[in-house]
Design an enzyme around this catalytic site. Structure first.
Site, PDB file in Angstrom:
ATOM      1  CD  GLN A 105      -2.417  -1.256   2.765  1.00 47.27           C
ATOM      2  OE1 GLN A 105      -3.390  -0.587   3.071  1.00 47.27           O
ATOM      3  NE2 GLN A 105      -1.822  -2.071   3.613  1.00 47.27           N
ATOM      4  CG  HIS A 123      -2.876   2.600  -1.808  1.00 49.89           C
ATOM      5  ND1 HIS A 123      -2.860   2.576  -0.428  1.00 49.89           N
ATOM      6  CD2 HIS A 123      -3.973   1.900  -2.175  1.00 49.89           C
ATOM      7  CE1 HIS A 123      -3.913   1.890   0.016  1.00 49.89           C
ATOM      8  NE2 HIS A 123      -4.591   1.461  -1.025  1.00 49.89           N
ATOM      9  CB  CYS A 134      -5.441  16.325 -19.584  1.00 46.88           C
ATOM     10  SG  CYS A 134      -3.661  16.394 -19.266  1.00 46.88           S
ATOM     11  CB  CYS A 152      -1.306  20.137 -16.656  1.00 43.34           C
ATOM     12  SG  CYS A 152      -1.090  19.028 -18.052  1.00 43.34           S
ATOM     13  CB  CYS A 155      -4.769  20.523 -20.232  1.00 44.93           C
ATOM     14  SG  CYS A 155      -4.838  19.920 -18.533  1.00 44.93           S
ATOM     15  CB  THR A 193      -1.180  -2.701   6.866  1.00 42.03           C
ATOM     16  OG1 THR A 193      -2.413  -2.048   6.545  1.00 42.03           O
ATOM     17  CG2 THR A 193      -1.389  -4.204   6.909  1.00 42.03           C
TER      18      THR A 193
HETATM   19  P1  OAD Z   1      -1.355   3.065   8.946  1.00 41.39           P
HETATM   20  O1  OAD Z   1      -0.667   4.320   9.324  1.00 41.39           O
HETATM   21  O2  OAD Z   1      -2.833   3.031   8.980  1.00 41.39           O
HETATM   22  O3  OAD Z   1      -0.864   1.888   9.868  1.00 41.39           O
HETATM   23  C1  OAD Z   1       0.499   1.667  10.123  1.00 41.39           C
HETATM   24  C2  OAD Z   1       0.604   0.403  10.945  1.00 41.39           C
HETATM   25  O4  OAD Z   1       1.984   0.085  11.063  1.00 41.39           O
HETATM   26  C3  OAD Z   1       0.029   0.499  12.361  1.00 41.39           C
HETATM   27  O5  OAD Z   1      -0.825  -0.615  12.589  1.00 41.39           O
HETATM   28  C4  OAD Z   1       1.279   0.433  13.254  1.00 41.39           C
HETATM   29  O6  OAD Z   1       1.026  -0.276  14.475  1.00 41.39           O
HETATM   30  C5  OAD Z   1       2.229  -0.367  12.391  1.00 41.39           C
HETATM   31  N1  OAD Z   1       3.635  -0.124  12.650  1.00 41.39           N
HETATM   32  C6  OAD Z   1       4.238   1.020  13.076  1.00 41.39           C
HETATM   33  N2  OAD Z   1       5.571   0.840  13.146  1.00 41.39           N
HETATM   34  C7  OAD Z   1       5.822  -0.439  12.763  1.00 41.39           C
HETATM   35  C8  OAD Z   1       7.017  -1.212  12.604  1.00 41.39           C
HETATM   36  N3  OAD Z   1       8.221  -0.705  12.882  1.00 41.39           N
HETATM   37  N4  OAD Z   1       6.890  -2.489  12.170  1.00 41.39           N
HETATM   38  C9  OAD Z   1       5.672  -3.017  11.893  1.00 41.39           C
HETATM   39  N5  OAD Z   1       4.520  -2.336  12.027  1.00 41.39           N
HETATM   40  C10 OAD Z   1       4.592  -1.053  12.448  1.00 41.39           C
HETATM   41  O7  OAD Z   1      -0.793   2.652   7.501  1.00 41.39           O
HETATM   42  P2  OAD Z   1      -1.446   1.694   6.408  1.00 41.39           P
HETATM   43  O8  OAD Z   1      -2.135   0.546   7.024  1.00 41.39           O
HETATM   44  O9  OAD Z   1      -0.379   1.434   5.406  1.00 41.39           O
HETATM   45  O10 OAD Z   1      -3.725   5.123   1.636  1.00 41.39           O
HETATM   46  O11 OAD Z   1      -2.505   2.655   5.767  1.00 41.39           O
HETATM   47  C11 OAD Z   1      -3.221   2.184   4.677  1.00 41.39           C
HETATM   48  C12 OAD Z   1      -3.516   3.295   3.729  1.00 41.39           C
HETATM   49  O12 OAD Z   1      -4.172   4.367   4.406  1.00 41.39           O
HETATM   50  C13 OAD Z   1      -2.302   3.975   3.138  1.00 41.39           C
HETATM   51  O13 OAD Z   1      -1.783   3.297   2.009  1.00 41.39           O
HETATM   52  C14 OAD Z   1      -2.826   5.286   2.739  1.00 41.39           C
HETATM   53  C15 OAD Z   1      -3.516   5.592   4.033  1.00 41.39           C
HETATM   54  O14 OAD Z   1      -4.354   6.599   4.050  1.00 41.39           O
HETATM   55  C16 OAD Z   1      -3.946   6.100   0.789  1.00 41.39           C
HETATM   56  O15 OAD Z   1      -3.358   7.166   0.824  1.00 41.39           O
HETATM   57  C17 OAD Z   1      -4.981   5.772  -0.230  1.00 41.39           C
END
Ligand code: OAD
Length: 258
Positions: A105, A123, A134, A152, A155, A193
Site C-alpha cells: 500500500q 496505491h 487531462c 499541467c 492543459c 498495516t
Molecule cells: P497506517 O498508518 O494506517 O498503519 C500503520 C501500521 O503500522 C500500524 O498498525 C502500526 O502499528 C504499524 N507499525 C508502526 N511501526 C511499525 C514497525 N516498525 N513495524 C511493523 N509495524 C509497524 O498505515 P497503512 O495501514 O499502510 O492510503 O494505511 C493504509 C492506507 O491508508 C495507506 O496506504 C494510505 C492511508 O491513508 C492512501 O493514501 C490511499
C-alpha cells in the site's frame, strides 16, 4: 530488547513448504526508514493536519496548493529515506521461495529500491506526477507561485501525485493481480498495516478463506489480529530478518535430512 531467535516450528514448516508466498505491506514497514505512518500520532511540520483529510480529491479541488505542499514534504522524506532491514529481509525471502508476490500500500518505492522484484503497488507511487484534469503523466513543469500547485504543461490543469486518494478506485490491474495472489498463496505475511483501508484490508481475509496461513507482523493489534494464525508483535525491521534467518536454518536442516 534482544532480537527474537525462535519461531513456532509449524510457521517455519508452512513457509518452507509454500509454493507461493504473498506479503502485504503498509506504512509500518517504512516507519523505520523515517517515513511517518498515516494513523500513528503525527509529529513535526504537518502534525496539525489529518492525512486522511489531505489525501482526497475534495481537498485537491478546494486547496490544491496545500495538498501539493503536503506531498512535496512527503516526497522530501522519501528522497532521503533508505530501505531498512525489514525491506531487505523481504528481498531475501523472495529468493528463498518458488513464487513470491509483494503487495504494497506504500507509495515510497522502498521495496523496489531494496531489490524486491515482484512488487504490486496498490496505491500508486508518490514520485510520479500526473494531471488531475487531462490525466497525462508529467515529468517536468514550471515552478508554481508560493503556496500553489503547479500547472499541467499540456492543459494548464492541476498537477497531483500519481497516488490513490481516499475515495478513488485502485488501479484495476494492480488490484486484480493482488486478488489473484491473495487467493492462490499458501502463506501471507501482513506487515505494518492497520488493516482498515479497503480493499487492501480484505486481502488477508481472502487469503484466510482460501486456506492460507496468515501471519501478522505489527507491534500493535489490528482488526485482523484475532483472525490470523500467528502474530509477531515486533517492529518489522527486527522480526523479519530474524524470521528469514530462521527459515534459512530450517531449509538447511530439511536439505540435510535432519
Ligand atoms: P497506517 O498508518 O494506517 O498503519 C500503520 C501500521 O503500522 C500500524 O498498525 C502500526 O502499528 C504499524 N507499525 C508502526 N511501526 C511499525 C514497525 N516498525 N513495524 C511493523 N509495524 C509497524 O498505515 P497503512 O495501514 O499502510 O492510503 O494505511 C493504509 C492506507 O491508508 C495507506 O496506504 C494510505 C492511508 O491513508 C492512501 O493514501 C490511499
Amino acid at each position: 530488547m534482544e532480537p527474537r531467535t525462535s519461531f513456532p516450528p509449524p510457521l517455519l514448516t508452512a513457509l518452507a513448504q509454500a509454493q507461493h508466498v504473498a506479503v502485504l505491506t503498509g506504512a509500518g514497514i517504512s516507519a523505520e526508514s523515517g517515513i511517518p505512518t498515516f494513523r500513528d500520532a503525527q509529529t513535526g511540520l504537518w502534525a496539525r493536519y489529518d492525512p486522511q483529510e489531505l489525501a482526497t480529491p475534495w481537498a485537491l479541488r478546494q486547496n490544491p496548493g496545500l495538498v501539493w505542499s503536503w506531498y512535496e514534504w512527503r516526497r522530501s522524506l522519501v528522497r532521503q529515506a533508505k530501505p531498512n532491514p525489514g525491506h531487505r529481509a523481504l528481498v531475501e525471502l523472495e529468493s528463498l521461495v518458488p513464487r513470491f508476490t509483494l503487495i504494497t500500500q506504500n507509495v515510497d518505492g522502498l521495496h523496489q529500491a531494496a531489490g524486491s522484484h515482484n512488487v504490486i503497488e496498490l496505491h500508486g507511487n508518490i514520485m510520479r506526477t500526473r494531471c488531475a484534469d487531462c490525466g497525462r503523466p508529467v515529468t517536468s513543469w514550471d515552478p508554481p507561485p508560493e503556496g500553489q500547485a503547479p500547472a499541467c504543461p499540456h492543459c494548464r490543469g492541476v498537477l497531483r501525485p500519481d497516488v490513490v486518494f481516499f475515495g478513488e478506485p485502485l488501479p484495476t490491474d494492480a488490484l486484480e493481480r493482488a486478488l489473484e495472489a491473495a487467493t492462490q498463496c499458501e502463506v501471507m505475511l501482513v506487515v505494518g498495516t492497520s488493516a482498515v483501508v479497503e480493499p487492501a484490508a480484505s486481502l488477508p481475509r481472502y487469503a484466510l478463506q482460501a486456506g492460507a496461513t496468515v501471519v501478522e507482523v505489527n507491534p500493535q493489534e489490528t482488526p485482523l489480529s484475532p483472525l490470523v494464525h500467528y502474530r509477531l508483535a515486533e517492529p518489522a525491521g527486527r522480526v523479519l530478518p530474524a524470521l528469514v534467518r530462521a527459515l534459512k536454518e530450517h531449509l538447511a536442516q530439511l536439505r540435510g535430512g535432519r
